[in-house]
Design a protein around this motif. Sequence first.
Motif, mmCIF file in Angstrom:
data_model
loop_
_atom_site.group_PDB
_atom_site.id
_atom_site.type_symbol
_atom_site.label_atom_id
_atom_site.label_comp_id
_atom_site.label_asym_id
_atom_site.label_seq_id
_atom_site.Cartn_x
_atom_site.Cartn_y
_atom_site.Cartn_z
ATOM 1 N N PHE A 7 67.299 28.996 44.762
ATOM 2 C CA PHE A 7 66.137 29.156 45.637
ATOM 3 C C PHE A 7 66.027 27.978 46.601
ATOM 4 O O PHE A 7 65.733 28.155 47.793
ATOM 5 C CB PHE A 7 64.853 29.263 44.812
ATOM 6 N N MET A 8 66.239 26.769 46.090
ATOM 7 C CA MET A 8 66.148 25.591 46.954
ATOM 8 C C MET A 8 67.224 25.621 48.032
ATOM 9 O O MET A 8 66.968 25.262 49.189
ATOM 10 C CB MET A 8 66.250 24.316 46.116
ATOM 11 N N SER A 9 68.417 26.057 47.678
ATOM 12 C CA SER A 9 69.492 26.175 48.674
ATOM 13 C C SER A 9 69.118 27.190 49.742
ATOM 14 O O SER A 9 69.312 26.958 50.950
ATOM 15 C CB SER A 9 70.802 26.576 47.996
ATOM 16 N N MET A 10 68.559 28.332 49.310
ATOM 17 C CA MET A 10 68.126 29.348 50.259
ATOM 18 C C MET A 10 66.992 28.824 51.140
ATOM 19 O O MET A 10 66.941 29.109 52.340
ATOM 20 C CB MET A 10 67.676 30.607 49.510
ATOM 21 N N ASN A 11 66.100 28.050 50.535
ATOM 22 C CA ASN A 11 64.983 27.506 51.300
ATOM 23 C C ASN A 11 65.480 26.545 52.380
ATOM 24 O O ASN A 11 64.975 26.542 53.506
ATOM 25 C CB ASN A 11 64.021 26.783 50.357
ATOM 26 N N ASN A 12 66.474 25.759 52.028
ATOM 27 C CA ASN A 12 67.043 24.822 53.007
ATOM 28 C C ASN A 12 67.749 25.554 54.148
ATOM 29 O O ASN A 12 67.818 25.043 55.276
ATOM 30 C CB ASN A 12 68.017 23.869 52.316
ATOM 31 N N MET A 13 68.246 26.750 53.853
ATOM 32 C CA MET A 13 68.919 27.539 54.887
ATOM 33 C C MET A 13 67.949 28.438 55.656
ATOM 34 O O MET A 13 68.344 29.113 56.608
ATOM 35 C CB MET A 13 70.018 28.395 54.252
ATOM 36 N N GLY A 14 66.690 28.491 55.203
ATOM 37 C CA GLY A 14 65.682 29.290 55.890
ATOM 38 C C GLY A 14 65.690 30.765 55.545
ATOM 39 O O GLY A 14 65.108 31.574 56.270
ATOM 40 N N THR A 15 66.316 31.132 54.416
ATOM 41 C CA THR A 15 66.411 32.550 54.050
ATOM 42 C C THR A 15 65.514 32.943 52.877
ATOM 43 O O THR A 15 65.400 34.123 52.566
ATOM 44 C CB THR A 15 67.862 32.910 53.695
ATOM 45 N N LEU A 16 64.893 31.961 52.228
ATOM 46 C CA LEU A 16 64.147 32.266 51.006
ATOM 47 C C LEU A 16 62.879 33.066 51.288
ATOM 48 O O LEU A 16 62.541 33.979 50.527
ATOM 49 C CB LEU A 16 63.787 30.969 50.263
ATOM 50 N N THR A 23 48.222 31.673 50.158
ATOM 51 C CA THR A 23 48.354 30.233 49.927
ATOM 52 C C THR A 23 49.338 29.950 48.807
ATOM 53 O O THR A 23 50.160 29.028 48.908
ATOM 54 C CB THR A 23 46.987 29.614 49.580
ATOM 55 N N SER A 24 49.269 30.722 47.730
ATOM 56 C CA SER A 24 50.200 30.534 46.615
ATOM 57 C C SER A 24 51.633 30.790 47.050
ATOM 58 O O SER A 24 52.561 30.092 46.612
ATOM 59 C CB SER A 24 49.823 31.454 45.452
ATOM 60 N N GLN A 25 51.827 31.779 47.902
ATOM 61 C CA GLN A 25 53.157 32.051 48.436
ATOM 62 C C GLN A 25 53.660 30.878 49.275
ATOM 63 O O GLN A 25 54.837 30.495 49.195
ATOM 64 C CB GLN A 25 53.148 33.331 49.263
ATOM 65 N N GLN A 26 52.772 30.296 50.074
ATOM 66 C CA GLN A 26 53.159 29.152 50.903
ATOM 67 C C GLN A 26 53.558 27.952 50.050
ATOM 68 O O GLN A 26 54.534 27.260 50.351
ATOM 69 C CB GLN A 26 52.005 28.779 51.837
ATOM 70 N N VAL A 27 52.789 27.707 48.981
ATOM 71 C CA VAL A 27 53.125 26.602 48.082
ATOM 72 C C VAL A 27 54.472 26.860 47.417
ATOM 73 O O VAL A 27 55.310 25.952 47.291
ATOM 74 C CB VAL A 27 52.020 26.414 47.018
ATOM 75 N N TRP A 28 54.688 28.103 46.996
ATOM 76 C CA TRP A 28 55.940 28.469 46.320
ATOM 77 C C TRP A 28 57.137 28.199 47.228
ATOM 78 O O TRP A 28 58.194 27.784 46.761
ATOM 79 C CB TRP A 28 55.887 29.938 45.925
ATOM 80 N N LEU A 29 56.970 28.399 48.512
ATOM 81 C CA LEU A 29 58.073 28.258 49.466
ATOM 82 C C LEU A 29 58.247 26.805 49.925
ATOM 83 O O LEU A 29 58.521 26.532 51.084
ATOM 84 C CB LEU A 29 57.830 29.160 50.676
ATOM 85 N N THR A 30 58.092 25.871 49.004
ATOM 86 C CA THR A 30 58.330 24.455 49.293
ATOM 87 C C THR A 30 59.290 23.901 48.246
ATOM 88 O O THR A 30 59.262 24.309 47.075
ATOM 89 C CB THR A 30 57.026 23.639 49.253
ATOM 90 N N ASN A 31 60.124 22.988 48.656
ATOM 91 C CA ASN A 31 61.041 22.366 47.700
ATOM 92 C C ASN A 31 60.291 21.521 46.678
ATOM 93 O O ASN A 31 60.783 21.289 45.577
ATOM 94 C CB ASN A 31 62.078 21.519 48.436
ATOM 95 N N LYS A 32 59.095 21.045 47.049
ATOM 96 C CA LYS A 32 58.273 20.310 46.083
ATOM 97 C C LYS A 32 57.979 21.200 44.880
ATOM 98 O O LYS A 32 58.155 20.781 43.728
ATOM 99 C CB LYS A 32 56.963 19.875 46.738
ATOM 100 N N TYR A 33 57.537 22.419 45.141
ATOM 101 C CA TYR A 33 57.230 23.351 44.056
ATOM 102 C C TYR A 33 58.491 23.715 43.279
ATOM 103 O O TYR A 33 58.503 23.695 42.033
ATOM 104 C CB TYR A 33 56.579 24.613 44.614
ATOM 105 N N LEU A 34 59.545 24.073 43.976
ATOM 106 C CA LEU A 34 60.771 24.529 43.315
ATOM 107 C C LEU A 34 61.373 23.424 42.448
ATOM 108 O O LEU A 34 61.841 23.676 41.329
ATOM 109 C CB LEU A 34 61.777 25.000 44.365
#
Length: 347
Positions: free
Chosen positions: A195-204, A236-247
């Motif tokens: 998930f973190m890799s996908m988030n860094n690539m902007g696809t998560l 808001t919960s979705q936005q928090v989830w989509l952070t590397n801090k949360y992951l």
Amino acid sequence: MMFIKLLAVLSIILGIANSQGAYPDVSNAYLGAGDTGLSYYPSYLGLKMHIRCYSNVTTANQNGPTALFDAGLPFFSTAWVSVIPSVLQNMPAWNISKACFMDRYGYGWSDSAPYPITTQDYVFRLHGSLQAANLKGKYILVGWSWGSIFTQVFSLTYPKEVAGIMTVDGTDSKWGFISANQQSIITYTNTYMNFMSMNNMGTLQSYANDGNVALGFGFFPNGSVAMGFTPNSVSTSQQVWLTNKYLKTAVQEFNIMVISSAVLNFTYAIKGSNPLKDLPYVNIYETIFDQDWIDRQLFMASLSTNSIAVPYATDHFFPWSNGGAIVSGLTALTNKIATNPAVVWGA
């Protein structure tokens, strides 16, 4: 002038949020317009914790216990939004002065921890944070899933401050010894790293919004609104989830599950039978899992001589599938505290 300055200093020390303060205004993350909650951001041992509290508006219950709610892994305070309105409605009858919903370190609006923090360390830090925020007194502890480990460890560590506990399909002290659970930690860790890799690539984000992330991984589905969650709490919960801090935090917590449950199990072993003595305890649990899970839930209830275990034919995600059971459980627990309080526990 000196008095005004003193109030300003106290506000900074306690970390109580306000519209003018340095802390984020998260009121829209819960009930939306008219939300009466107050967020605290106490700092203890170098880490700030976010605690969202709602007060009993009646004057008769100002000295009642404070209910502390801790969510399952990998959720945080917003996981309780579906039951908060019912909690507010029932607080006078339950004789609860406040209901507070915590963000463990790294989740929601709490600081990230520089290293994985065991439940035992978290409980110590939470207690210090509650004292710093002046949220003192007797507590009623409510834990869902992994959050139930918190209720047990806190009770054993600070017994004189606990009036009663409720676990909601809770994790037991034997959890970490089961090989399938140890394997699931590896699977979940690998998934979150992806998930973190996908988030860094902007696809998560698109991946999650397309419904590819199961609720068990902490992502609120849009259908949560139909299950009692406000639209703002979902987004808001979705936005928090989509952070590397949360992951990253989720990975940290998976890494402490075995050791935290093992230490709790060892603590129970040295204390002998009924280690929770006569502490009022309500355990609600689901019955669609396997028989071993049911047996372990019944074992948890046996830890206190003053307990009841209530089964439900629902799934593990009570805040989504059966919030009414949580409310009924709290009614049973507060009745037990009122009519059959602990005599030996915490004495």
